[in-house]
Design a protein around this motif. Structure first.
Motif, PDB file in Angstrom:
ATOM      1  N   ALA A  15      72.655  27.711   7.917  1.00  0.00           N
ATOM      2  CA  ALA A  15      73.717  26.959   7.597  1.00  0.00           C
ATOM      3  C   ALA A  15      74.305  26.906   6.271  1.00  0.00           C
ATOM      4  O   ALA A  15      75.781  27.015   5.997  1.00  0.00           O
ATOM      5  N   MET A  16      74.250  26.111   5.990  1.00  0.00           N
ATOM      6  CA  MET A  16      75.144  26.304   4.094  1.00  0.00           C
ATOM      7  C   MET A  16      74.791  27.553   3.555  1.00  0.00           C
ATOM      8  O   MET A  16      76.331  27.594   2.854  1.00  0.00           O
ATOM      9  N   GLU A  17      74.237  28.483   3.919  1.00  0.00           N
ATOM     10  CA  GLU A  17      74.612  30.007   3.413  1.00  0.00           C
ATOM     11  C   GLU A  17      76.341  30.300   3.801  1.00  0.00           C
ATOM     12  O   GLU A  17      77.124  30.923   2.824  1.00  0.00           O
ATOM     13  N   GLU A  18      75.973  30.210   4.939  1.00  0.00           N
ATOM     14  CA  GLU A  18      77.483  30.252   5.462  1.00  0.00           C
ATOM     15  C   GLU A  18      78.550  30.003   5.747  1.00  0.00           C
ATOM     16  O   GLU A  18      79.710  30.960   5.058  1.00  0.00           O
ATOM     17  N   LEU A  19      78.597  27.925   5.011  1.00  0.00           N
ATOM     18  CA  LEU A  19      79.195  27.336   4.718  1.00  0.00           C
ATOM     19  C   LEU A  19      79.996  27.760   3.071  1.00  0.00           C
ATOM     20  O   LEU A  19      81.301  27.836   2.857  1.00  0.00           O
ATOM     21  N   SER A  20      78.849  28.088   2.123  1.00  0.00           N
ATOM     22  CA  SER A  20      79.609  28.441   1.789  1.00  0.00           C
ATOM     23  C   SER A  20      80.637  29.594   1.176  1.00  0.00           C
ATOM     24  O   SER A  20      81.159  29.830   0.193  1.00  0.00           O
ATOM     25  N   LEU A  21      80.449  30.987   2.190  1.00  0.00           N
ATOM     26  CA  LEU A  21      80.998  31.851   2.439  1.00  0.00           C
ATOM     27  C   LEU A  21      82.431  31.686   2.757  1.00  0.00           C
ATOM     28  O   LEU A  21      83.297  32.444   2.343  1.00  0.00           O
ATOM     29  N   LYS A  22      82.966  30.430   2.830  1.00  0.00           N
ATOM     30  CA  LYS A  22      84.296  30.499   3.681  1.00  0.00           C
ATOM     31  C   LYS A  22      85.407  30.288   2.471  1.00  0.00           C
ATOM     32  O   LYS A  22      85.032  29.694   1.721  1.00  0.00           O
ATOM     33  N   PRO A  23      86.367  30.802   2.911  1.00  0.00           N
ATOM     34  CA  PRO A  23      87.873  30.890   1.780  1.00  0.00           C
ATOM     35  C   PRO A  23      88.257  29.785   1.603  1.00  0.00           C
ATOM     36  O   PRO A  23      88.553  29.549   0.721  1.00  0.00           O
ATOM     37  N   CYS A  24      87.971  28.611   2.161  1.00  0.00           N
ATOM     38  CA  CYS A  24      88.894  27.284   1.913  1.00  0.00           C
ATOM     39  C   CYS A  24      87.805  26.944   0.714  1.00  0.00           C
ATOM     40  O   CYS A  24      89.184  26.250   0.188  1.00  0.00           O
ATOM     41  N   HIS A  62      68.225  28.684  -3.101  1.00  0.00           N
ATOM     42  CA  HIS A  62      68.953  27.419  -3.433  1.00  0.00           C
ATOM     43  C   HIS A  62      69.970  27.802  -5.086  1.00  0.00           C
ATOM     44  O   HIS A  62      70.388  27.769  -4.437  1.00  0.00           O
ATOM     45  N   ALA A  63      69.567  29.031  -5.796  1.00  0.00           N
ATOM     46  CA  ALA A  63      69.985  29.436  -7.036  1.00  0.00           C
ATOM     47  C   ALA A  63      71.037  29.998  -6.480  1.00  0.00           C
ATOM     48  O   ALA A  63      72.350  29.401  -7.113  1.00  0.00           O
ATOM     49  N   SER A  64      71.423  31.166  -4.879  1.00  0.00           N
ATOM     50  CA  SER A  64      72.820  31.231  -4.920  1.00  0.00           C
ATOM     51  C   SER A  64      73.660  30.387  -4.391  1.00  0.00           C
ATOM     52  O   SER A  64      74.746  30.132  -5.212  1.00  0.00           O
ATOM     53  N   LEU A  65      73.362  29.543  -3.461  1.00  0.00           N
ATOM     54  CA  LEU A  65      74.310  28.158  -3.187  1.00  0.00           C
ATOM     55  C   LEU A  65      74.719  27.387  -4.725  1.00  0.00           C
ATOM     56  O   LEU A  65      75.388  27.407  -3.941  1.00  0.00           O
ATOM     57  N   ALA A  66      73.972  27.063  -5.359  1.00  0.00           N
ATOM     58  CA  ALA A  66      73.987  25.946  -6.709  1.00  0.00           C
ATOM     59  C   ALA A  66      75.363  27.097  -7.168  1.00  0.00           C
ATOM     60  O   ALA A  66      76.304  27.095  -8.010  1.00  0.00           O
ATOM     61  N   ILE A  67      75.116  28.566  -7.343  1.00  0.00           N
ATOM     62  CA  ILE A  67      75.883  29.062  -8.155  1.00  0.00           C
ATOM     63  C   ILE A  67      77.605  29.644  -7.349  1.00  0.00           C
ATOM     64  O   ILE A  67      78.507  28.767  -8.375  1.00  0.00           O
ATOM     65  N   ALA A  68      77.307  29.246  -5.948  1.00  0.00           N
ATOM     66  CA  ALA A  68      78.484  29.114  -5.062  1.00  0.00           C
ATOM     67  C   ALA A  68      79.606  27.884  -5.421  1.00  0.00           C
ATOM     68  O   ALA A  68      80.354  27.601  -6.076  1.00  0.00           O
ATOM     69  N   VAL A  69      78.404  27.287  -5.467  1.00  0.00           N
ATOM     70  CA  VAL A  69      78.974  25.654  -5.529  1.00  0.00           C
ATOM     71  C   VAL A  69      79.517  25.660  -6.942  1.00  0.00           C
ATOM     72  O   VAL A  69      80.602  25.036  -7.362  1.00  0.00           O
ATOM     73  N   HIS A 101      65.326  31.201 -10.658  1.00  0.00           N
ATOM     74  CA  HIS A 101      65.434  31.253 -12.686  1.00  0.00           C
ATOM     75  C   HIS A 101      66.608  31.814 -12.958  1.00  0.00           C
ATOM     76  O   HIS A 101      67.718  31.904 -14.023  1.00  0.00           O
ATOM     77  N   LEU A 102      66.373  33.235 -13.285  1.00  0.00           N
ATOM     78  CA  LEU A 102      67.022  34.052 -13.555  1.00  0.00           C
ATOM     79  C   LEU A 102      68.216  34.488 -13.118  1.00  0.00           C
ATOM     80  O   LEU A 102      69.258  34.400 -14.062  1.00  0.00           O
ATOM     81  N   LEU A 103      68.121  33.704 -12.244  1.00  0.00           N
ATOM     82  CA  LEU A 103      69.999  34.438 -11.187  1.00  0.00           C
ATOM     83  C   LEU A 103      70.571  33.130 -11.905  1.00  0.00           C
ATOM     84  O   LEU A 103      71.891  32.893 -12.166  1.00  0.00           O
TER      85      LEU A 103
END
Length: 371
Positions: A15-24, A62-69, A101-103
């Protein structure tokens, strides 16, 4: 909310992964995703009403989400530093998972480069390089991030050949539909320039067959695709036509202007290699006059061109100055398009016919040998 109350961590992650892709969340100044991460995702104190679930997430997600954040910090100097600090904190908690960690480290390197800290970016890339290449099975997102940062670094350093290599590797691990039209066009254009200007880059086939070049169709930069095709075919006349028709655009590109002499040498070497490929493998002795005609060079400059091709390892053979010819024993292979495959198929059929005729001749003339 149901997933949270039921402690369905995987569903929460998705759900967080999908939410992070929102254009807003990409709007300038928007930090709602960052606030949500800090209040809802990040691990909280044990006695807090909600303890978070970061430690229960899949580390790579988690790493992918943190990068989006982290992108919500912005791109100004303060934002870049805030992003690096945030990613350092998250990365410190993901050291037990190499991929995650690499990501994170790759995004830190990208931010360092964005800040202008080239040496620090280079240091991180070098540290991660051996790990990435020695990893038996690594997620494509990690490879994508590594080669993206490597290509950006080489672009900054001005190494066209390395940029070209790393960018193609980046595309190999990156779904093309994940890039915007603008990103595709910018990368296609940069790759085209790098192919032309790369000092030892004499192989364009992989780029010409990649669909990313289609992004330049119908744009003002389509002349670059025409130029690449002219080089790949060793067609000097086509090169001259493109140069004349799109002279203003070419003159407006400093990389091409500063490499104009090298480009003319390069197209002649491509023409030489194409001439060799057209010759039968058993009869590749070329006269200087034939080479001069094909490469649009004076005959007394052909030997220098041949020596250049030999020194670059693009052809192998022996120059006969007395007879004014060259015997070529090998030419650099190339990635073939459908037309080139068709030509090779015709050559193979011709060879098979010769073998068949020889077999029939031997059978009729020397039956006692084949009995």
């Amino acid at each position: 909310q149901l997933s949270a109350s039921s402690k369905l961590w995987h569903q929460l992650t998705l759900a967080m992964e999908e939410l992070s892709l929102k254009p807003c969340f990409g709007a300038a100044g928007n930090q709602e995703l960052l606030e949500l991460y800090k209040a809802f995702v990040a691990d909280q104190a044990p006695n807090a009403p909600w303890t978070g679930f970061a430690s229960k997430m899949n580390p790579l997600k988690h790493a992918s989400l943190a990068i989006a954040v982290s992108k919500q910090f912005g791109d100004d100097e303060a934002g870049v530093m805030g992003s690096i600090q945030f990613l350092d904190e998250v990365g410190g908690k993901l050291t037990s998972d190499k991929e995650a960690h690499l990501l994170v480290r790759m995004e830190i390197a990208r931010r360092r480069l964005q800040k202008g800290d080239i040496e620090e970016c280079k240091k991180i890339v070098e540290q991660c390089s051996d790990i990435v290449k020695d990893f038996a099975e690594i997620d494509s997102s990690v490879n994508s991030a590594f080669y993206l940062v490597s290509s950006l670094l080489q672009k900054t350093l001005g190494d066209a050949a390395e940029f070209y290599k790393n960018s193609l590797l980046y595309l190999a691990f990156t779904p093309l539909d994940s890039l915007s039209v603008t990103q595709k066009q910018a990368l296609a254009y940069d790759l085209g320039l790098a192919a032309l200007c790369g000092e030892k880059q004499y192989q364009f086939g992989e780029l010409l067959l990649h669909p990313i070049l289609n992004s330049l169709n119908g744009t003002a930069a389509h002349w670059l695709v025409e130029m690449l095709n002219a080089f790949n075919a060793g067609d000097i006349q086509a090169f001259e036509n493109v140069s004349k028709t799109h002279g203003a655009a070419i003159q407006g590109e400093p990389a091409l202007v500063s490499n104009s002499q090298r480009l003319r040498e390069k197209i002649r070497i491509f023409a030489l290699m194409q001439l060799v490929r057209e010759m039968p493998a058993h009869s590749r002795t070329l006269s200087f006059s034939d080479i001069a005609t094909r490469t649009s060079l004076p005959e007394d400059e052909v030997e220098l061109l041949l020596m250049r091709g030999l020194s670059l390892g693009l052809i192998r053979g022996c120059i006969d100055e007395v007879e004014s010819n060259v015997r070529v024993t090998w030419v650099q292979p190339r990635v073939m398009d459908r037309e080139a495959i068709g030509k090779q198929t015709a050559k193979l059929r011709d060879w098979m016919d010769k073998v068949q005729r020889t077999s029939v001749f031997l059978a009729s003339e020397t039956p006692e040998i084949l009995a």
